[in-house]
Design a protein around this motif. Structure first.
Motif, PDB file in Angstrom:
ATOM      1  N   PHE A 161       0.803  -1.224   0.000  1.00 26.73           N
ATOM      2  CA  PHE A 161       0.000   0.000   0.000  1.00 26.73           C
ATOM      3  C   PHE A 161       0.841   1.281   0.000  1.00 26.73           C
ATOM      4  O   PHE A 161       0.439   2.273  -0.606  1.00 26.73           O
ATOM      5  CB  PHE A 161      -0.928   0.000   1.223  1.00 26.73           C
ATOM      6  CG  PHE A 161      -2.157  -0.833   1.055  1.00 26.73           C
ATOM      7  CD1 PHE A 161      -3.414  -0.265   1.139  1.00 26.73           C
ATOM      8  CD2 PHE A 161      -2.078  -2.195   0.816  1.00 26.73           C
ATOM      9  CE1 PHE A 161      -4.561  -1.022   0.982  1.00 26.73           C
ATOM     10  CE2 PHE A 161      -3.208  -2.970   0.654  1.00 26.73           C
ATOM     11  CZ  PHE A 161      -4.462  -2.387   0.731  1.00 26.73           C
ATOM     12  N   TRP A 162       1.965   1.285   0.712  1.00 25.22           N
ATOM     13  CA  TRP A 162       2.785   2.504   0.816  1.00 25.22           C
ATOM     14  C   TRP A 162       4.252   2.123   0.588  1.00 25.22           C
ATOM     15  O   TRP A 162       5.071   2.170   1.525  1.00 25.22           O
ATOM     16  CB  TRP A 162       2.619   3.142   2.199  1.00 25.22           C
ATOM     17  CG  TRP A 162       1.194   3.359   2.583  1.00 25.22           C
ATOM     18  CD1 TRP A 162       0.367   4.358   2.168  1.00 25.22           C
ATOM     19  CD2 TRP A 162       0.411   2.538   3.493  1.00 25.22           C
ATOM     20  NE1 TRP A 162      -0.875   4.221   2.726  1.00 25.22           N
ATOM     21  CE2 TRP A 162      -0.887   3.123   3.550  1.00 25.22           C
ATOM     22  CE3 TRP A 162       0.675   1.390   4.237  1.00 25.22           C
ATOM     23  CZ2 TRP A 162      -1.905   2.584   4.335  1.00 25.22           C
ATOM     24  CZ3 TRP A 162      -0.334   0.846   5.010  1.00 25.22           C
ATOM     25  CH2 TRP A 162      -1.608   1.438   5.052  1.00 25.22           C
ATOM     26  N   PRO A 163       4.618   1.721  -0.615  1.00 29.24           N
ATOM     27  CA  PRO A 163       5.967   1.169  -0.840  1.00 29.24           C
ATOM     28  C   PRO A 163       7.088   2.157  -0.560  1.00 29.24           C
ATOM     29  O   PRO A 163       8.214   1.732  -0.289  1.00 29.24           O
ATOM     30  CB  PRO A 163       5.932   0.777  -2.328  1.00 29.24           C
ATOM     31  CG  PRO A 163       4.811   1.582  -2.921  1.00 29.24           C
ATOM     32  CD  PRO A 163       3.803   1.709  -1.837  1.00 29.24           C
ATOM     33  N   ASP A 164       6.827   3.442  -0.595  1.00 31.73           N
ATOM     34  CA  ASP A 164       7.890   4.437  -0.388  1.00 31.73           C
ATOM     35  C   ASP A 164       7.880   5.033   1.012  1.00 31.73           C
ATOM     36  O   ASP A 164       8.663   5.943   1.305  1.00 31.73           O
ATOM     37  CB  ASP A 164       7.741   5.570  -1.421  1.00 31.73           C
ATOM     38  CG  ASP A 164       7.870   5.060  -2.846  1.00 31.73           C
ATOM     39  OD1 ASP A 164       8.696   4.155  -3.078  1.00 31.73           O
ATOM     40  OD2 ASP A 164       7.127   5.560  -3.720  1.00 31.73           O
ATOM     41  N   ALA A 165       6.991   4.558   1.888  1.00 33.38           N
ATOM     42  CA  ALA A 165       6.860   5.159   3.220  1.00 33.38           C
ATOM     43  C   ALA A 165       7.880   4.570   4.186  1.00 33.38           C
ATOM     44  O   ALA A 165       8.347   3.437   4.027  1.00 33.38           O
ATOM     45  CB  ALA A 165       5.449   4.934   3.751  1.00 33.38           C
ATOM     46  N   ALA A 187       9.078   3.197   8.015  1.00 31.26           N
ATOM     47  CA  ALA A 187       8.439   2.245   8.925  1.00 31.26           C
ATOM     48  C   ALA A 187       7.457   2.946   9.854  1.00 31.26           C
ATOM     49  O   ALA A 187       6.367   2.441  10.137  1.00 31.26           O
ATOM     50  CB  ALA A 187       9.507   1.507   9.737  1.00 31.26           C
ATOM     51  N   ALA A 188       7.833   4.136  10.324  1.00 28.77           N
ATOM     52  CA  ALA A 188       6.952   4.896  11.221  1.00 28.77           C
ATOM     53  C   ALA A 188       5.679   5.319  10.493  1.00 28.77           C
ATOM     54  O   ALA A 188       4.574   5.256  11.044  1.00 28.77           O
ATOM     55  CB  ALA A 188       7.687   6.122  11.770  1.00 28.77           C
ATOM     56  N   GLN A 189       5.828   5.764   9.254  1.00 27.55           N
ATOM     57  CA  GLN A 189       4.655   6.176   8.480  1.00 27.55           C
ATOM     58  C   GLN A 189       3.735   4.994   8.204  1.00 27.55           C
ATOM     59  O   GLN A 189       2.514   5.114   8.291  1.00 27.55           O
ATOM     60  CB  GLN A 189       5.112   6.810   7.162  1.00 27.55           C
ATOM     61  CG  GLN A 189       5.766   8.176   7.331  1.00 27.55           C
ATOM     62  CD  GLN A 189       6.392   8.665   6.031  1.00 27.55           C
ATOM     63  OE1 GLN A 189       6.902   7.876   5.243  1.00 27.55           O
ATOM     64  NE2 GLN A 189       6.359   9.969   5.829  1.00 27.55           N
ATOM     65  N   VAL A 190       4.340   3.834   7.888  1.00 26.20           N
ATOM     66  CA  VAL A 190       3.533   2.641   7.646  1.00 26.20           C
ATOM     67  C   VAL A 190       2.766   2.262   8.901  1.00 26.20           C
ATOM     68  O   VAL A 190       1.566   1.947   8.837  1.00 26.20           O
ATOM     69  CB  VAL A 190       4.426   1.464   7.179  1.00 26.20           C
ATOM     70  CG1 VAL A 190       3.658   0.145   7.242  1.00 26.20           C
ATOM     71  CG2 VAL A 190       4.926   1.708   5.774  1.00 26.20           C
ATOM     72  N   LYS A 191       3.423   2.290  10.034  1.00 23.00           N
ATOM     73  CA  LYS A 191       2.771   1.923  11.295  1.00 23.00           C
ATOM     74  C   LYS A 191       1.553   2.796  11.545  1.00 23.00           C
ATOM     75  O   LYS A 191       0.456   2.308  11.856  1.00 23.00           O
ATOM     76  CB  LYS A 191       3.764   2.060  12.452  1.00 23.00           C
ATOM     77  CG  LYS A 191       3.169   1.734  13.821  1.00 23.00           C
ATOM     78  CD  LYS A 191       4.201   1.882  14.916  1.00 23.00           C
ATOM     79  CE  LYS A 191       3.592   1.596  16.283  1.00 23.00           C
ATOM     80  NZ  LYS A 191       4.576   1.774  17.366  1.00 23.00           N
ATOM     81  N   ASN A 192       1.708   4.111  11.385  1.00 20.71           N
ATOM     82  CA  ASN A 192       0.602   5.025  11.635  1.00 20.71           C
ATOM     83  C   ASN A 192      -0.511   4.827  10.613  1.00 20.71           C
ATOM     84  O   ASN A 192      -1.687   4.689  10.952  1.00 20.71           O
ATOM     85  CB  ASN A 192       1.114   6.468  11.579  1.00 20.71           C
ATOM     86  CG  ASN A 192      -0.001   7.477  11.800  1.00 20.71           C
ATOM     87  OD1 ASN A 192      -0.567   7.547  12.881  1.00 20.71           O
ATOM     88  ND2 ASN A 192      -0.331   8.234  10.764  1.00 20.71           N
ATOM     89  N   SER A 193      -0.127   4.792   9.339  1.00 14.05           N
ATOM     90  CA  SER A 193      -1.127   4.691   8.278  1.00 14.05           C
ATOM     91  C   SER A 193      -1.892   3.376   8.360  1.00 14.05           C
ATOM     92  O   SER A 193      -3.109   3.331   8.148  1.00 14.05           O
ATOM     93  CB  SER A 193      -0.464   4.818   6.903  1.00 14.05           C
ATOM     94  OG  SER A 193       0.142   6.084   6.752  1.00 14.05           O
TER      95      SER A 193
END
Length: 980
Positions: free
Chosen positions: A776-780, A782-788
């Motif tokens: 879903f967020w290949p360029d994010a 780890a912190a951004q992925v966790k939140n999103s």
């Protein structure tokens, strides 16, 4: 005739519905005791969202559905009945007032009609509501307005603000439970995803909500500021605004003063150029493109190159909403913001000037589009005009109200073909009549408006009105020595004569028109006249001449890149085949024509194709299919105020009566009503499917081969109880149902939660947060992925209404084990693969298994959904399986000599694989064996043209050799097929 079902009528909301549980319950209780309930309150108090939620929850109580009537973009009281009729699916009838038709249709119906945003049309809304309530005992009306409608028996209910926290000293847990705070937090996260309610900021958030009296719009505007301000700063500035702006009308209720203060405050925070742009944007209705904003609103303090940045700033501040539509950004002002900005524009004395700029822009757009409505880009341009329909209405009203009848008539004349092809017949006639009655028009302008009005009247079969309009137009064009337009009018007069059976007059008019059009180089209309001459030949039963003329028309249409024209020619060739008793060929030609007419945007011609296919189905004895097609054709034609032409009426009615007699009254009524209930796209899909295909099932349920087969009619049947708790159909448009009921549109506040659900269904063993993040967020980070991820998971669980359906096992998230799920992509993949294995091994019953599996494939995986690249591998795998299945099914039919049936299957295959030469070759062979040599050769010519255009290549030698064999008659038709 029935009202549109809730799933089709209620608008999809892009944000979540927060709180209001008790208010929704109260509205539903009041609806149980009154027939007219008006939700009142200031702009921004949440009337619309409350009405939407209450209507969605109450929908099951109204057997004929809920009709949502959006009145915000409607400026003329005369258009209110048309808006109501459109929402209800009620059709115009030529020569009858639309209100009378509405009352007749609804007299025996149980419907909830929701009139949203009545305040600017309150008197007209009151009159219509009173008529509906007096004449239709099963109708209830739910209205939203800043004031009561004033109708006898009305119950007005003031919408309260959202529930507030106990006070500034309220603790975090108590404050977080208040609906106003919940709304603030939700909207704040939309602007700043990392926003959290904490013990430190909760006093400020509580203070903001209390100061704003819990008004949803005011809270949303304040919450949008967390992107640049802390809650403490917002609360401080809001307090300053209140002290400055408390001098309004003392008689106004506090909430109205608060909203005004909030709007003034929000407006005051804008730069001078942002304010100017916001004011000028208020002249748009129903949304606008960025290009339109630049064209209309630039000038005097706002340079064209600044508009995009200023508009982006207004979007960031939640004063303008932006969404993607048709691959382009489209914006709109929230209605309350639009009205506020409009007041500012009037106060500045600049309203007329910017309304004039708006009129000039949309007049230029319509005149740019008009010549393209007869070319290869007609479908795209018709869609663009449809998106701007509300703006055209506003521009027309501006021209008429400001005394510029010339501009209004030019605009109406330029829109006439769009109104005709998209079925806005009655409305178009009304605008043209108003423009023509204003007087003072240039002769060229008047002649064009008369032509448009005459054509629309002909389409509504109002020949008494159309003939004098067209004859006056002809006289004006002859006086102007405009030979091209004279030819076009003569063609229109010929069409009206032919519709009434006067073929001698029609042919004479066409013969006059053709040389004028050819001399003027008007190839598109010259081709149309050839088509119409073919029709007069057909009526005289001169089939050879008719086929020759239609063939010439078809060749010209393909040469000009005119898909609608090609579809029209094929449809008429089908009529020729039908008249000669070749019903199978007729059906194939109509099915070939239908996608082309829709590609060209000619909805009206597509509706006539549905009627034609109904006759074909009747003639071939497929009476159940015919009944549904008769119902669909009649409903859709009546919806645009039209019907089958008088000259075709006798044959149509004969086929209809024969079908009804063979089926019996009960079966006829059931099939006809099923057809009536189909939306246009559903009717087209049904019409294009081969007869007797396993996929011919009602669009509102999975195929009978699935675990959701219809429950037995036996009283003791418990089949319904076995229906899965979660049903997801992702082959074609995404549809989701829980506990046997489709999820309401506003259950999905964002598209991404739906995507996550399908992703997890495709991985039944579960996926880790990191694996979801990679998809879903290949360029994010780890912190951004966790939140999103956790925001997305929360939204999915909330939308489903069952948090326990998505579980965490170790580090993996998955659909809960044991949950009964029906997922069409998984079922299709399993059943299609098994059927293919049986087909390849020669196992008994393989044909039936293939049909059942292929019936599950409504379209490509997640068709039309904006999703990530992760779905492409699944999309390609399932599409390949579908193609292989069609190929295998066609092969089985060929083996047992059913070449006509195999041809239908290979037609479906070539629609999916346009460049698949083997499929085209097998289709040619089947058509030739079925005795349709000409049609087989047309398939070859179409393939040849496509290969040249797309690959700059010629067909393979094997294909060319097959074509030669067919052309010289060396492939004989096969005997009748053996039963399968």
């Amino acid at each position: 005739m029935s009202a549109t079902r809730t799933a089709d009528s209620l608008p999809v909301q892009l944000t979540s519905f927060v709180g209001r549980e008790s208010e929704v319950a109260e509205v539903r209780r009041l609806l149980g005791s009154t027939r007219l309930l008006t939700l009142t309150g200031a702009g921004g108090s949440g009337k619309t969202r409350l009405a939407l939620e209450a209507a969605a929850q109450a929908a099951g109580e109204y057997p004929h559905g809920v009709a949502w009537v959006e009145l915000a973009p409607v400026q003329s009281p005369d258009l209110i009945p048309r808006q109501v009729a459109a929402a209800l699916g009620v059709r115009e009838e030529g020569g009858r007032p639309l209100v009378d038709v509405l009352l007749e249709v609804l007299r025996e119906r149980s419907v909830l009609v929701v009139l949203d945003n009545c305040e600017h049309l309150v008197e007209a809304c009151a009159r219509l509501a009173e008529l509906l309530l007096r004449g239709c005992p099963g109708v209830k009306v739910l209205a939203t307005s800043r004031e009561a409608l004033g109708v006898a028996g009305e119950r007005a209910w003031l919408v309260p603000g959202l529930a507030l926290p106990g006070g500034e000293g309220a603790g975090l847990e108590d404050a977080a439970g208040a609906a106003a705070v919940r709304l603030f937090v939700e909207r704040a996260r939309d602007s700043a995803p990392d926003f959290r309610l904490t013990a430190a900021n909760v006093p400020a958030v509580a203070r903001i909500c209390q100061r704003l009296d819990g008004l949803p719009l005011a809270i949303e505007l304040a919450a949008a500021r967390v992107r640049v301000l802390t809650p403490e700063q917002i609360a401080e500035r809001l307090g300053d605004a209140f002290r400055l702006l408390t001098g309004g009308r003392r008689t106004a209720v506090p909430r109205q003063q608060t909203l005004r203060a909030t709007m003034d405050w929000s407006y005051g925070l804008l730069s001078g150029r942002e304010q100017k742009l916001l004011e000028r944007l208020s002249v748009f209705a129903g949304g606008f493109t960025i290009d339109a904003a630049e064209a209309v609103c630039a000038g005097e303090e706002v340079e064209p190159f600044e508009v995009l940045d200023l508009l982006s700033a207004l979007v960031d501040k939640s004063l303008v909403a932006m969404q993607e539509q048709g691959g382009a950004a489209r914006c709109r002002l929230l209605e309350t913001v639009r009205q506020y900005a409009g007041e500012r524009l009037r106060q500045a004395g600049e309203e007329e000037r910017w309304r004039r700029r708006h009129l000039e822009h949309f007049l230029a757009l319509a005149e740019e589009a008009e010549p393209r409505l007869t070319g290869p880009e007609q479908g795209r341009w018709l869609a663009r005009l449809e998106a701007e329909h509300d703006n055209f209405r506003t521009a027309l009203r501006t021209g008429l109200e400001t005394g510029d009848a010339e501009a209004a008539a030019r605009l109406a004349g330029a829109l006439a073909r769009y109104w005709q092809q998209h079925g806005h017949l009655g409305e178009g006639r009304q605008w043209l009549a108003e423009a023509l009655s204003a007087g003072g028009l240039r002769e060229q302008t008047r002649a064009k408006a008369l032509l448009g009005a005459g054509n629309l009247a002909t389409r509504q079969r109002d020949y008494a009105a159309s003939r004098p309009l067209l004859e006056e137009s002809e006289a004006l064009y002859r006086a102007l020595d405009d030979r091209r337009m004279t030819g076009r009018v003569l063609n229109s007069l010929g069409l009206a004569a032919a519709d009434q059976g006067d073929f001698a007059r029609a042919e004479a008019l066409y013969e006059q028109a053709l040389p004028l059009l050819r001399e003027a180089g008007d190839r598109w209309f010259a081709a149309m006249v050839l088509n119409n001459l073919g029709t007069t030949a057909l009526r005289r039963r001169d089939f050879a001449r008719a086929e020759a003329l239609y063939g010439e028309r078809l060749a010209l249409a393909r040469e000009m890149g005119d898909p609608a024209g090609a579809g029209n020619a094929l449809n008429n060739l089908a009529a020729t085949a039908y008249e000669q008793g070749d019903f199978h060929r007729a059906g194939g030609l109509v099915r070939e024509s239908l996608p082309l007419t829709l590609e060209g945007g000619n909805v009206f011609m597509a509706l006539l194709s549905l009627a034609h296919l109904a006759k074909v189905a009747s003639a071939t004895g497929d009476d159940e299919r015919a009944a549904r097609l008769f119902g669909a054709a009649e409903a859709r034609l009546a919806a645009v105020g039209s019907h089958v032409t008088p000259v075709d009426r006798e044959a149509y009615e004969h086929a209809r009566a024969a079908t009804r007699a063979r089926l019996g009254e009960a079966a006829w009524e059931r099939g006809w009503r099923e057809g009536q209930a189909l939306r246009l796209e559903q009717a087209v899909e049904f019409a294009l499917a081969p007869a007797h295909a396993a996929g011919d099932v009602p669009a509102d349920r999975p195929p009978a081969s699935s675990v959701l087969a219809e429950a037995s009619s036996d009283a003791g049947s418990d089949a319904a109880a076995a229906a899965p708790a979660l049903v997801v159909r992702a082959l074609g448009p995404l549809e989701i149902a829980t506990e046997g009921e489709p999820l309401a549109p506003d259950a999905w506040t964002h598209a991404r939660p739906r995507e996550l659900l399908v992703f997890l269904l495709g991985h039944p063993q579960g996926r880790t947060r990191e694996q979801v993040g990679l998809a879903f967020w290949p360029d994010a980070s780890a912190a951004q992925v966790k939140n999103s991820f956790h925001v997305l998971l929360h939204r999915l669980r909330r939308s489903l209404g069952r948090p326990d359906w998505i579980v965490q096992e170790g580090e993996r998230y998955r659909i809960a084990p044991g949950l009964e799920v029906w997922f069409d992509a998984a079922v299709f993949e399993r059943e299609a693969a098994a059927a293919l294995r049986d087909a390849r091994s020669g196992a008994a019953g393989a044909e039936q298994k293939l049909r059942a599996a292929l019936g599950l494939y409504r379209g490509d995986f997640l068709e039309g959904e904006a999703v990530g690249d992760w779905h492409l591998e699944v999309h390609d795998r399932l599409r390949r399986l579908y193609v292989d299945g069609l190929s295998a099914l066609g092969g089985l039919l060929m083996e047992r000599g059913d070449f006509a049936g195999a041809a239908d299957v290979f037609e479906r295959l070539v629609r999916r694989e346009e460049l698949g030469e083997d499929a085209h070759r097998r289709l040619m062979l089947c058509l030739a064996r079925a005795g349709q040599r000409d049609r087989a050769l047309r398939v070859y010519e179409r393939l040849r043209a496509l290969l040249r255009q797309e690959l700059d290549a010629e067909p393979e030698a094997e294909t060319a050799a097959l074509a030669e064999e067919i052309r010289h008659g060396r492939l004989a038709a096969s005997p009748e097929p053996q039963p399968g």
